[in-house]
Design a protein around this motif. Structure first.
Motif, PDB file in Angstrom:
ATOM      1  N   SER A 123      34.968   8.602 -15.854  1.00 10.93           N
ATOM      2  CA  SER A 123      33.835   9.205 -15.132  1.00 10.93           C
ATOM      3  C   SER A 123      34.179  10.616 -14.723  1.00 10.93           C
ATOM      4  CB  SER A 123      33.492   8.376 -13.890  1.00 10.93           C
ATOM      5  OG  SER A 123      34.564   8.405 -12.960  1.00 10.93           O
ATOM      6  N   ALA A 124      33.133  11.387 -14.379  1.00  9.38           N
ATOM      7  CA  ALA A 124      33.349  12.749 -13.901  1.00  9.38           C
ATOM      8  C   ALA A 124      34.135  12.736 -12.598  1.00  9.38           C
ATOM      9  CB  ALA A 124      32.006  13.449 -13.697  1.00  9.38           C
ATOM     10  N   GLN A 125      33.932  11.701 -11.799  1.00 12.66           N
ATOM     11  CA  GLN A 125      34.671  11.589 -10.540  1.00 12.66           C
ATOM     12  C   GLN A 125      36.162  11.432 -10.806  1.00 12.66           C
ATOM     13  OE1 GLN A 125      33.824   8.049  -8.311  1.00 12.66           O
ATOM     14  NE2 GLN A 125      34.604   8.882  -6.386  1.00 12.66           N
ATOM     15  N   GLU A 126      36.517  10.600 -11.781  1.00 10.00           N
ATOM     16  CA  GLU A 126      37.927  10.389 -12.095  1.00 10.00           C
ATOM     17  C   GLU A 126      38.560  11.670 -12.632  1.00 10.00           C
ATOM     18  OE1 GLU A 126      40.817   7.307 -14.583  1.00 10.00           O
ATOM     19  OE2 GLU A 126      38.637   7.180 -14.791  1.00 10.00           O
ATOM     20  N   ILE A 127      37.832  12.391 -13.496  1.00  7.98           N
ATOM     21  CA  ILE A 127      38.361  13.659 -14.010  1.00  7.98           C
ATOM     22  C   ILE A 127      38.615  14.621 -12.859  1.00  7.98           C
ATOM     23  CG2 ILE A 127      37.858  15.643 -15.470  1.00  7.98           C
ATOM     24  CD1 ILE A 127      36.170  13.826 -17.229  1.00  7.98           C
ATOM     25  N   TYR A 128      37.663  14.685 -11.909  1.00  4.94           N
ATOM     26  CA  TYR A 128      37.807  15.594 -10.772  1.00  4.94           C
ATOM     27  C   TYR A 128      39.060  15.265  -9.962  1.00  4.94           C
ATOM     28  CZ  TYR A 128      37.161  17.278  -6.007  1.00  4.94           C
ATOM     29  OH  TYR A 128      37.366  17.830  -4.768  1.00  4.94           O
ATOM     30  N   TYR A 129      39.235  14.001  -9.616  1.00  2.00           N
ATOM     31  CA  TYR A 129      40.380  13.629  -8.781  1.00  2.00           C
ATOM     32  C   TYR A 129      41.699  13.823  -9.521  1.00  2.00           C
ATOM     33  CZ  TYR A 129      37.683  11.881  -4.833  1.00  2.00           C
ATOM     34  OH  TYR A 129      36.870  11.796  -3.739  1.00  2.00           O
ATOM     35  N   ARG A 130      41.722  13.552 -10.829  1.00  2.00           N
ATOM     36  CA  ARG A 130      42.966  13.727 -11.579  1.00  2.00           C
ATOM     37  C   ARG A 130      43.337  15.209 -11.670  1.00  2.00           C
ATOM     38  NH1 ARG A 130      45.722   9.324 -10.862  1.00  2.00           N
ATOM     39  NH2 ARG A 130      44.892   7.457 -11.911  1.00  2.00           N
ATOM     40  N   LEU A 131      42.351  16.053 -11.931  1.00  2.00           N
ATOM     41  CA  LEU A 131      42.630  17.488 -11.987  1.00  2.00           C
ATOM     42  C   LEU A 131      43.044  18.018 -10.616  1.00  2.00           C
ATOM     43  CD1 LEU A 131      39.866  19.021 -14.294  1.00  2.00           C
ATOM     44  CD2 LEU A 131      42.316  18.889 -14.729  1.00  2.00           C
ATOM     45  N   ALA A 132      42.338  17.552  -9.544  1.00  2.00           N
ATOM     46  CA  ALA A 132      42.671  18.005  -8.193  1.00  2.00           C
ATOM     47  C   ALA A 132      44.082  17.569  -7.804  1.00  2.00           C
ATOM     48  CB  ALA A 132      41.655  17.460  -7.196  1.00  2.00           C
ATOM     49  N   THR A 133      44.488  16.369  -8.241  1.00  2.00           N
ATOM     50  CA  THR A 133      45.841  15.891  -7.944  1.00  2.00           C
ATOM     51  C   THR A 133      46.880  16.752  -8.647  1.00  2.00           C
ATOM     52  OG1 THR A 133      44.951  13.642  -7.777  1.00  2.00           O
ATOM     53  CG2 THR A 133      47.328  13.866  -7.941  1.00  2.00           C
ATOM     54  N   HIS A 134      46.627  17.102  -9.919  1.00  2.00           N
ATOM     55  CA  HIS A 134      47.548  17.978 -10.642  1.00  2.00           C
ATOM     56  C   HIS A 134      47.653  19.339  -9.958  1.00  2.00           C
ATOM     57  CE1 HIS A 134      47.561  15.013 -13.848  1.00  2.00           C
ATOM     58  NE2 HIS A 134      48.428  15.754 -14.543  1.00  2.00           N
ATOM     59  N   LYS A 135      46.512  19.857  -9.516  1.00  2.00           N
ATOM     60  CA  LYS A 135      46.521  21.157  -8.854  1.00  2.00           C
ATOM     61  C   LYS A 135      47.320  21.108  -7.556  1.00  2.00           C
ATOM     62  CE  LYS A 135      43.362  24.823  -7.352  1.00  2.00           C
ATOM     63  NZ  LYS A 135      41.942  25.236  -7.205  1.00  2.00           N
ATOM     64  N   THR A 136      47.167  20.013  -6.806  1.00  2.00           N
ATOM     65  CA  THR A 136      47.913  19.854  -5.558  1.00  2.00           C
ATOM     66  C   THR A 136      49.413  19.800  -5.819  1.00  2.00           C
ATOM     67  OG1 THR A 136      46.050  18.627  -4.603  1.00  2.00           O
ATOM     68  CG2 THR A 136      48.167  18.421  -3.490  1.00  2.00           C
ATOM     69  N   LEU A 137      49.793  19.150  -6.907  1.00  2.00           N
ATOM     70  CA  LEU A 137      51.212  19.043  -7.263  1.00  2.00           C
ATOM     71  C   LEU A 137      51.740  20.327  -7.900  1.00  2.00           C
ATOM     72  CD1 LEU A 137      51.230  15.431  -8.740  1.00  2.00           C
ATOM     73  CD2 LEU A 137      52.355  16.169  -6.633  1.00  2.00           C
ATOM     74  N   GLY A 138      50.826  21.254  -8.216  1.00  2.00           N
ATOM     75  CA  GLY A 138      51.254  22.501  -8.845  1.00  2.00           C
ATOM     76  C   GLY A 138      51.504  22.368 -10.328  1.00  2.00           C
TER      77      GLY A 138
END
Length: 653
Positions: A123-138
């Motif tokens: 889902s678009a929600q899952e893509i958003y959270y996965r990308l946001a998690t990667h961004k948070t981890l740098g």
């Protein structure tokens, strides 16, 4: 006539704002931010991983022990959370970074997060959270995976174009670079789905979270791909009104998205509304009629750049008379949030006014304020007169705020009179006030009674009390009473409670003797107080015995016997005819259905007989339903058997 307990007169605020162009009537103030801060504090101590994340995102924990406990706590909450894996992983990683935890996250969890973008996300929600998690981890997502995510996002939007899906897609697209520009074509599709409420607010179905998600998303996309502002100025006002109406949100996530959405709108100066509101309660003193106005952004901060000009058109609401077409408001504070206009040169009178504020020619707001007045007692006369008015009134004048030196005296054959002329202090014209009372207070026991002073045709307030007739309201308690004149009005700045004289009231004591009688009626005792009069015979009244209505005379016995005989005649005739003609029972079989039918039918007749004797209709129906169903089924079987027998005989013939 009013009794004890005069309410304290309060001056109520009348500051009112009406909807203007590119303005709102409120903002997120200091009290609102303090309350939202408490929501975040409570979120840190909650057992909800999402609440801890949003709380840690907005407040910083300085205590080392508290921080360490929270770092351990989020690990436990992550394991126990029932959220989707991608969502709770994001909250764990985010809270861990916000709290600056020294403990590293498990390698197994990090490995799973890193590999998640290689999978086909659902889902678009899952893509958003996965990308946001990667961004948070740098961690940077490589171009191959970005292209894969763009393609996957397009496929998902074809299947699921709900508001939440679009909201997450907007945020994802801004992280995918130029390849995500396709999402700009969906901005208008999303904005037109906003629902309007009362013509004043705009919101998306799903409430605050979805509205904030979409607003932040469309503005981010427009900024990332250099597109026009996604909403108009009028829409921005209505979205702002909705967001400000949700300032009482109680969750950490709700508080965060509310603040972020207001920041997003306020940051777009070409459509962002501003707040123009009155400072204080909107009541101006007649001595210094100064209009104070605050000009702020949605978050209660100074505008940048500040407004260059602020003018007001002042109108008296009562008759729409324009006092001034253009009154300039000057900046009073260094941050240019407070503007002031001195209205004394306009010589305004007591009343309600409307100020039509214009800022820089593009912002307008209508503010309502009240100019208070001052009341003056132009003259007051107090005196005693005979009740039959045969003698002249002995009246004395009293000047406010002094008290009459001599004590007045009035007995049951006289009356107390008062006349007061109230005028506006500035114009010396008679005025009408909301409350004008004459209060008499017993000096010995502080008991008081309050009368309403009425305004007559000459616009003077008058009070007339016949001592003899009003004795019962004073419980015939003779003595010295303080006389007060109370004047109050919401538009007055000097309402007063004036002690103007003392009066000796003498009531007829014979009239004050009460006789308590007990009256018995239907086994209830009623206490009756009778005013004693000379020559009245005292003693218990005769007991009143309640009598029920005499029943109507019943018809003679012969009438009921004849009626009963007529009712049973058909049954008697049935047995007579059976005796003469005989009963054909040749087709009667002893099968269960036949026996059951006759028993059921007999049971119904017996039930009707019992109903006639003692049962109610509802009790009878409850018993009749199962018996009737049983009788119907048995009767159906009997009829089918008889039909089969008859067909068999016809075939044989």
């Amino acid at each position: 006539l009013c009794f004890k307990g005069l309410a304290v007169l309060c001056l109520l605020s009348v500051s009112v704002a009406t909807w203007g162009a590119r303005t709102v009537d409120s903002h997120l103030g200091t009290k609102d931010l303090s309350r939202l801060q408490k929501v975040f504090v409570d979120g840190l101590s909650s057992n909800d991983l999402q609440a801890v994340y949003y709380a840690s995102l907005n407040i910083e924990t300085t205590d080392a022990a508290t921080k360490e406990n929270l770092c351990k706590k989020i690990q436990t909450l992550h394991e126990e959370s029932k959220l989707n894996n991608f969502e709770k992983d994001y909250y764990l990683v985010g809270a861990n970074r916000n709290l600056r935890c020294s403990t590293k996250l498990p390698e197994a969890l990090l490995s799973k997060i890193y590999k998640s973008v290689d999978l086909e996300l659902g889902s678009a929600q899952e893509i958003y959270y996965r990308l946001a998690t990667h961004k948070t981890l740098g961690v940077q997502v490589n171009e191959a995976n970005q292209a894969k995510l763009v393609k996957r996002l397009q496929e998902l939007l074809k299947k699921d174009d709900t508001l939440s899906g679009l909201g997450y897609a907007f945020h994802v697209a801004t992280e995918l670079g130029a390849s995500g520009s396709f999402i700009t074509n969906r901005i208008e599709d999303a904005v037109v789905q906003a629902d309007e409420v009362d013509g004043k607010m705009l919101q998306f179905e799903g409430g605050l979270s979805i509205t904030a998600l979409l607003l932040n998303g469309v503005f981010s996309v427009a900024k990332a791909y250099n597109k026009p502002t996604p909403v108009t100025a009028d829409q921005a006002v209505k979205f702002s009104n909705y967001l400000l109406s949700r300032r009482s949100v109680q969750t950490a996530k709700g508080a965060h998205v509310l603040i972020e959405a207001l920041k997003t709108i306020a940051a777009n100066a070409n459509v962002a509304p501003i707040c123009i509101q009155l400072i204080g309660n909107g009541q101006l003193e007649p001595q210094s009629p100064t209009l104070n106005v605050a000009v702020l952004d949605l978050l209660g901060k100074p505008l940048s750049p500040a407004v260059k000009s602020l003018n007001a058109k002042v109108v008296l609401k009562q008759n729409n008379v324009v006092l001034a077409e253009k009154v300039q408001l000057l900046s009073k504070s260094s941050d240019k949030t407070t503007y002031v206009a001195d209205l004394s040169s306009l010589k305004p009178t007591r009343g309600i006014y409307q100020a039509e504020i214009t800022a820089d020619g593009g912002y307008t707001q209508k503010l309502q304020f009240k100019l208070l007045g001052r009341v003056k007692v132009q003259g007051l006369e107090l005196g005693i007169a005979e009740s039959d008015s045969s003698a002249a009134m002995r009246k004395q004048s009293v000047t406010y705020p002094s008290k009459l030196k001599d004590e007045l005296t009035a007995d049951s054959t006289q009356k107390l009179l008062l006349k007061a002329v109230l005028v506006d202090e500035s114009s010396s014209k008679p005025i009408k006030v909301h409350q004008a009372f004459v209060r008499l207070q017993n000096k010995q026991n502080d008991k008081e009674i309050i009368f309403v002073a009425e305004q007559d045709s000459s616009k003077a307030y008058k009070f007339d009390m016949d001592v003899g007739n009003q004795g019962k309201n004073f419980d015939y308690e003779s003595g010295v009473y303080n006389v007060y004149l109370t004047v109050g009005d919401a538009s007055l700045s000097n309402s007063f409670d004036w002690l103007l004289a003392e009066v000796q009231l003498k009531f007829n004591q014979d009239q004050g003797k009460l006789t308590k009688e007990h009256l018995k009626l239907n086994n209830y005792k009623i206490n009756v107080f009778l005013v004693g009069k000379p020559g009245t015979k005292r003693g218990p009244l005769p007991e009143i015995v309640h009598q029920f209505r005499v029943p109507d005379k019943r018809p003679p016995r012969i009438v009921s016997d004849v009626f009963t005989g007529l009712c049973i005649t058909p049954l008697v005739l049935l047995f007579v005819f059976w005796g003469k003609l005989g009963i054909n029972v040749s087709n009667l079989s002893l099968s269960p259905s036949t026996i059951g039918f006759h028993l059921g039918f007999g049971g119904i007749l017996a039930l009707f007989f019992v109903f006639w004797l003692q049962l109610s209709m509802f009790q009878t129906l409850r018993l009749l339903v199962p018996i009737a169903i049983f009788t119907f089924l048995c009767g159906n079987r009997v009829l089918r058997r008889l039909y089969t027998q008859r067909n068999g005989k016809n075939s044989a013939g």
